[in-house]
Write a protein that holds these residues in place. Structure first.
Motif, short mmCIF file in Angstrom:
data_model
loop_
_atom_site.label_atom_id
_atom_site.label_comp_id
_atom_site.label_asym_id
_atom_site.label_seq_id
_atom_site.Cartn_x
_atom_site.Cartn_y
_atom_site.Cartn_z
N HIS A 1 0.84 -1.20 0.00
CA HIS A 1 0.00 0.00 0.00
C HIS A 1 0.87 1.24 0.00
O HIS A 1 1.78 1.37 0.82
N ASP A 2 0.60 2.13 -0.95
CA ASP A 2 1.28 3.42 -1.02
C ASP A 2 0.29 4.46 -0.51
O ASP A 2 -0.64 4.88 -1.22
N SER A 3 0.48 4.88 0.75
CA SER A 3 -0.49 5.80 1.36
C SER A 3 -0.44 7.18 0.74
O SER A 3 -1.46 7.89 0.71
N ARG A 4 0.71 7.57 0.21
CA ARG A 4 0.80 8.91 -0.38
C ARG A 4 -0.03 9.02 -1.65
O ARG A 4 -0.71 10.03 -1.87
N TYR A 5 0.02 7.99 -2.49
CA TYR A 5 -0.70 8.05 -3.77
C TYR A 5 -1.92 7.14 -3.81
O TYR A 5 -2.59 7.05 -4.84
N GLY A 6 -2.22 6.49 -2.70
CA GLY A 6 -3.47 5.75 -2.60
C GLY A 6 -3.59 4.55 -3.50
O GLY A 6 -4.65 4.32 -4.10
N ASN B 1 -11.15 9.00 -3.00
CA ASN B 1 -10.70 10.38 -2.77
C ASN B 1 -11.49 11.02 -1.63
O ASN B 1 -12.64 10.72 -1.41
N ARG C 1 7.84 4.20 -7.10
CA ARG C 1 7.20 4.01 -5.79
C ARG C 1 7.41 2.59 -5.25
O ARG C 1 7.50 2.40 -4.03
N ARG D 1 11.22 -0.62 -2.41
CA ARG D 1 10.80 0.73 -2.79
C ARG D 1 11.99 1.57 -3.25
O ARG D 1 11.86 2.76 -3.48
N ASP E 1 -7.40 4.11 -3.53
CA ASP E 1 -8.14 4.64 -2.40
C ASP E 1 -9.20 5.62 -2.86
O ASP E 1 -9.00 6.34 -3.86
N THR F 1 -2.96 0.29 -3.86
CA THR F 1 -2.71 -1.00 -3.22
C THR F 1 -2.69 -2.08 -4.29
O THR F 1 -3.48 -2.05 -5.23
#
Length: 224
Positions: free
Chosen positions: A57-62, A224, A97, A75, A222, A64
């Motif tokens: 999961h990349d929380s910055r760019y949402g 928005n 990423r 990474r 994710d 998974t």
């Protein structure tokens, strides 16, 4: 008497030689002639299960996606690959990423040498510039693919010397004022006959592509 002994020894030697020749011929015809170690086929690959499949999961760019079992994930560029050599149409400002790489060879008797799945983002690209990343290199063919509910431009790039040594399936889409990109790269090597393996077959390539497609099918964005 001596003459008879010589004749007897000669007959025995001749019969022994003929038996040896016959045995060698039978061995050759039966296909059991010893094969040099480098030319012996490797046993079928046993599908490993470690490390187990797990989500990234990349929380910055949402974003998974699921990393398959027996794939590594990093990474950082250059730990398992060189991003700019595999994804040749990226922009100077493209940010890697994550990259997942297969940790075993599913086709050990072929010229397969690796598979890598990249996720990258280029901030502040226009939709046209984002789409161009997938098609800027020859042959500039493009189609549309649905990934995680978003429409992606799909193109590809391949290169090599004597044979195709790398093929990159490229997927790009403008999202959140950035260009989201996935690269599914399959690497092979030339000279299979020299090294004792066979060129990877279309069926084997399709099997690797199916592994990549499963990762793409697991992509989720994710809300928005």
């Amino acid at each position: 008497m001596k003459s008879r002994l010589i004749t007897s020894y000669t007959t025995v030697a001749l019969l022994t030689a003929l038996a040896t020749i016959a045995s060698a011929a039978q061995t050759k015809s039966s296909g059991s002639e010893p094969v040099p170690p480098l030319l012996r086929p490797k046993p079928p690959a046993i599908e490993p299960t470690m490390p187990p499949a797990h989500p990234f999961h990349d929380s910055r760019y949402g974003v998974t996606f699921t990393v398959p079992a027996a794939w590594d994930l990093t990474r950082k560029d250059a730990e398992v690959s060189t991003f700019n050599l595999d994804a040749r149409s990226i922009a100077r400002t493209t940010q890697l990423r994550a990259v997942a790489s297969i940790d075993f060879n599913p086709h050990p008797n072929s010229t397969f040498s690796g598979a890598l799945f990249y996720f990258s983002v280029t901030p502040h690209l226009t939709p046209a510039e984002c789409s161009a990343q997938a098609t800027v290199r020859e042959p500039r063919t493009a189609s549309t693919a649905q990934i995680g509910g978003l429409a992606f431009t799909h193109g590809y790039d391949e290169h090599g010397g004597i044979c195709t040594e790398s093929r990159d399936e490229i997927y790009t889409t403008p999202h959140n004022n950035s260009c989201y990109r996935f690269d599914a790269v399959i690497n092979t090597f030339c000279g299979g006959d020299v090294s004792g393996v066979q060129d990877i077959t279309p069926h084997e390539l399709d099997a690797v592509r199916m592994r990549m497609q499963k990762i793409l099918d697991s992509v989720h964005f994710d809300a928005n």
